[in-house]
Motif scaffolding. Sequence first.
Motif, PDB file in Angstrom:
ATOM      1  N   PRO A 117       0.814  -1.230   0.000  1.00 52.72           N
ATOM      2  CA  PRO A 117       0.000   0.000   0.000  1.00 52.72           C
ATOM      3  C   PRO A 117       0.840   1.269   0.000  1.00 52.72           C
ATOM      4  O   PRO A 117       0.454   2.282  -0.592  1.00 52.72           O
ATOM      5  CB  PRO A 117      -0.822  -0.114   1.297  1.00 52.72           C
ATOM      6  CG  PRO A 117      -0.839  -1.567   1.606  1.00 52.72           C
ATOM      7  CD  PRO A 117       0.482  -2.100   1.145  1.00 52.72           C
ATOM      8  N   LEU A 118       2.010   1.207   0.634  1.00 47.62           N
ATOM      9  CA  LEU A 118       2.869   2.384   0.719  1.00 47.62           C
ATOM     10  C   LEU A 118       3.658   2.608  -0.559  1.00 47.62           C
ATOM     11  O   LEU A 118       3.887   3.753  -0.971  1.00 47.62           O
ATOM     12  CB  LEU A 118       3.825   2.218   1.906  1.00 47.62           C
ATOM     13  CG  LEU A 118       4.765   3.380   2.237  1.00 47.62           C
ATOM     14  CD1 LEU A 118       3.971   4.620   2.598  1.00 47.62           C
ATOM     15  CD2 LEU A 118       5.693   2.999   3.373  1.00 47.62           C
ATOM     16  N   SER A 121       0.758   2.502  -4.323  1.00 51.88           N
ATOM     17  CA  SER A 121      -0.436   3.334  -4.512  1.00 51.88           C
ATOM     18  C   SER A 121      -0.179   4.338  -5.631  1.00 51.88           C
ATOM     19  O   SER A 121       0.922   4.871  -5.778  1.00 51.88           O
ATOM     20  CB  SER A 121      -0.791   4.064  -3.208  1.00 51.88           C
ATOM     21  OG  SER A 121       0.300   4.850  -2.760  1.00 51.88           O
ATOM     22  N   ALA A 212      -2.063  11.197   1.827  1.00 47.34           N
ATOM     23  CA  ALA A 212      -2.320   9.905   1.201  1.00 47.34           C
ATOM     24  C   ALA A 212      -1.263   8.874   1.597  1.00 47.34           C
ATOM     25  O   ALA A 212      -1.571   7.708   1.860  1.00 47.34           O
ATOM     26  CB  ALA A 212      -2.356  10.065  -0.321  1.00 47.34           C
ATOM     27  N   ILE A 213      -0.002   9.300   1.657  1.00 44.83           N
ATOM     28  CA  ILE A 213       1.078   8.383   2.044  1.00 44.83           C
ATOM     29  C   ILE A 213       0.932   7.977   3.512  1.00 44.83           C
ATOM     30  O   ILE A 213       1.165   6.813   3.872  1.00 44.83           O
ATOM     31  CB  ILE A 213       2.444   9.028   1.787  1.00 44.83           C
ATOM     32  CG1 ILE A 213       2.689   9.150   0.284  1.00 44.83           C
ATOM     33  CG2 ILE A 213       3.562   8.236   2.433  1.00 44.83           C
ATOM     34  CD1 ILE A 213       2.770   7.828  -0.439  1.00 44.83           C
ATOM     35  N   GLN A 215      -1.834   7.681   5.152  1.00 50.09           N
ATOM     36  CA  GLN A 215      -2.928   6.710   5.205  1.00 50.09           C
ATOM     37  C   GLN A 215      -2.470   5.360   4.673  1.00 50.09           C
ATOM     38  O   GLN A 215      -2.817   4.304   5.224  1.00 50.09           O
ATOM     39  CB  GLN A 215      -4.113   7.225   4.397  1.00 50.09           C
ATOM     40  CG  GLN A 215      -5.342   6.346   4.463  1.00 50.09           C
ATOM     41  CD  GLN A 215      -5.886   6.216   5.876  1.00 50.09           C
ATOM     42  OE1 GLN A 215      -5.868   7.177   6.655  1.00 50.09           O
ATOM     43  NE2 GLN A 215      -6.357   5.039   6.232  1.00 50.09           N
ATOM     44  N   ALA A 216      -1.672   5.374   3.596  1.00 43.58           N
ATOM     45  CA  ALA A 216      -1.155   4.119   3.046  1.00 43.58           C
ATOM     46  C   ALA A 216      -0.235   3.422   4.046  1.00 43.58           C
ATOM     47  O   ALA A 216      -0.222   2.189   4.138  1.00 43.58           O
ATOM     48  CB  ALA A 216      -0.406   4.399   1.746  1.00 43.58           C
ATOM     49  N   GLN A 219      -2.256   1.487   6.463  1.00 44.28           N
ATOM     50  CA  GLN A 219      -2.713   0.234   5.867  1.00 44.28           C
ATOM     51  C   GLN A 219      -1.606  -0.814   5.856  1.00 44.28           C
ATOM     52  O   GLN A 219      -1.883  -2.017   5.888  1.00 44.28           O
ATOM     53  CB  GLN A 219      -3.204   0.492   4.444  1.00 44.28           C
ATOM     54  CG  GLN A 219      -4.421   1.391   4.372  1.00 44.28           C
ATOM     55  CD  GLN A 219      -4.798   1.731   2.942  1.00 44.28           C
ATOM     56  OE1 GLN A 219      -4.274   1.152   1.996  1.00 44.28           O
ATOM     57  NE2 GLN A 219      -5.706   2.688   2.774  1.00 44.28           N
TER      58      GLN A 219
END
Length: 246
Positions: A117-118, A121, A212-213, A215-216, A219
């Motif tokens: 995810p990191l 994305s 966004a990063i 949040q990734a 995850q």
Amino acid sequence: MRAASRQIRTAGGGIRGAAAVLRQEMSTLIAALRSADLSPSSWLTCGEIAVILRSAYDPAVAATLERHGELGQSLATAGPVAVNESWSRLRTDSAFHAVLWISEWPRSMVYPGFLAPLLLSTGTQRSFSLLCTPMRSDQAARDIRKKKTEYISDAAQRQRIGQIEDASQTAEFHDVLQQEADLTAGHGVLRYTGLVSVSARTADDLDAAVAAIEQAAIQASCETRLLVGQQAQAFTAAALPLCRVV
């Protein structure tokens, strides 16, 4: 060069001796990677390093440099035209940058691709660097003994006041014991540092990309922190292939 001064003197001294020692270290590293069933690429040339440096500081020209192989091959002009560092970001020729530090890695067992995810994305320009710093055996042993002593003291204190030990504390102690066993068996101890450099055309786009990063990273079971007050130094370690220790 100070750390390898004895080897450099043996190889003839000066820059020529340092270059000989460096070539020997490069050959040793290639052999070690191949013995670990890894397939390293060839070493970067001066022109390739220049293109990477120019593209990191000036992302808008990266596509042009990739299409025209003869452009941007000079190290003398590879650096940025201007750099402006603020508290929480870095501005260079055509982009704003922010560097995040992975302050917390997963505490439970994860699958090999847990960073997907990191790293994968879409919609965000980023560079990820994982720095593995070997620790000297005596230093690693002292650090492990210190952690064991702290845990045993804390456990005795908790027992004295009637507190119950939770699972995370037990897991941390088992991890320390495993590190001690690995060190006794002759394995090295590494200190891992993960850095993520995020780039965008405008300051607002950068804020959205950093969110966004972050949040990734959640995850991926990781925690990130913005390296405020040291963005220029962090960008050098995170986005450039210079093997800088942090």
